[in-house]
Enzyme design. Structure first.
Site: not given
Length: 319
Positions: A83, A136, A260, A277
């Site tokens: 996002w 990450h 999105m 999701r």
């Protein structure tokens, strides 16, 4: 998490690179031939997905040459990386729009450094600034050049209960990761740090040490859900980009999770439905038992209570 070296379309559909779908199909084919125990490998004590990276890539990552004006996003998996990555591209594009007669030419390339490799790092040297990419990995595993150049780092965190549930569904729906069986089994692994990129709490505690660094900005998933316009404005200011109020609102309108998600087929190909999701706060209540909730509360109290990151997470409100 994204496909290795994948290049995607920008949100306006200016460039759609079919090679991403081809690369994704190749990766899916490789993953289908692996046994569950072969789908992850361990490097420096942490687990990584076999088909997306390698020991060689993780070692080469330390030779990557960062620039002072790079726009880097870093987060533990499923804290809002995809996002906010899209938000950064839209912010960068908006900041350049006047020089390009209002036409956005910045391609949306979803890059995680640990998925790229030495060849891609060389190619990135020729890309114009500002380059947008992420990882990450936590602070101590970033390329040394990021620290040397004081490249700005946008750190995105999310409350651990929602993060755990989102990560569970990501494991279950992602053919590139081993199926973990039940939620109860995943919860045990999550709390022990036996999931990709290790422990959520270890990651947060390392960033806690650097939360006041001049080149670090920490923002929460929940803050962005509460007020996306304010979040876009703060992120733009952090990177030294001057956007008008109209541009900020346009980025925010296009950058809602719902927008999105609806656009994910174009931006993330068939993998979009795996990445986007629900995007809601409080979904942890659908899976957590009372005992698990109390275990997480105790872990948060032991690790993050009294810290600046802990305060930013508003744990008492959201968990």
């Amino acid at each position: 998490m994204e496909g290795k070296g994948g290049e995607l379309a920008d949100a306006g559909g200016v460039r759609i690179l079919s090679t991403f779908q081809e690369r994704l199909e190749e990766i899916l084919e490789r993953a289908s031939k692996l046994r569950p125990e072969e789908m992850m490998f361990r490097y420096k004590g942490l687990l990584y997905p076999t088909v997306l990276t390698s020991v060689e890539t993780l070692q080469a990552m330390h030779r990557f040459e960062a620039r002072p004006d790079d726009m880097i996003i870093t987060s533990y998996p499923k804290c809002g990386f995809n996002w906010v990555n899209q938000l950064l591209w839209d912010i960068a594009s908006a900041s350049q729009s006047e020089a390009k007669d209002g036409k956005t030419e910045v391609p949306n390339k979803v890059k995680l450094l640990e998925f790229e490799g030495a060849e891609r790092y060389e190619m990135m040297k020729n890309e114009p600034s500002p380059r947008v990419y992420g990882t990450h990995n936590h602070y101590e595993d970033l390329p040394p050049s990021v620290h040397e150049k004081k490249t700005k780092l946008l750190v995105v965190v999310r409350n651990p209960k929602d993060n755990a549930v989102s990560y569970y569904h990501f494991y279950q729906n992602n053919p590139l990761l081993p199926n973990v069986g039940s939620w109860d089994e995943f919860f045990r692994k999550y709390m022990a740090g036996e999931v990709g990129w290790g422990s959520y709490f270890d990651n947060a505690l390392i960033w806690e040490k650097h939360i006041d660094d001049e080149n670090v900005m920490l923002i929460t998933y929940e803050e962005l859900k509460e007020n996306l316009v304010d979040g876009v404005q703060r992120i733009s200011k952090f990177y030294g980009l001057s956007l008008s109020q109209e541009q900020i609102e346009k980025v925010a309108d296009k950058g809602t999770f719902q927008a999105m998600s609806e656009h994910s087929q174009k931006t993330h190909s068939t993998f979009g439905k795996v990445i986007f999701r629900k995007g809601v706060i409080g979904d942890w209540r659908t899976l957590f038992t009372e005992e698990q909730s109390q275990e997480m509360d105790a872990k948060f109290e032991a690790c993050l209570a009294g810290t600046k990151i802990g305060a930013k997470l508003k744990y008492d409100l959201y968990c």
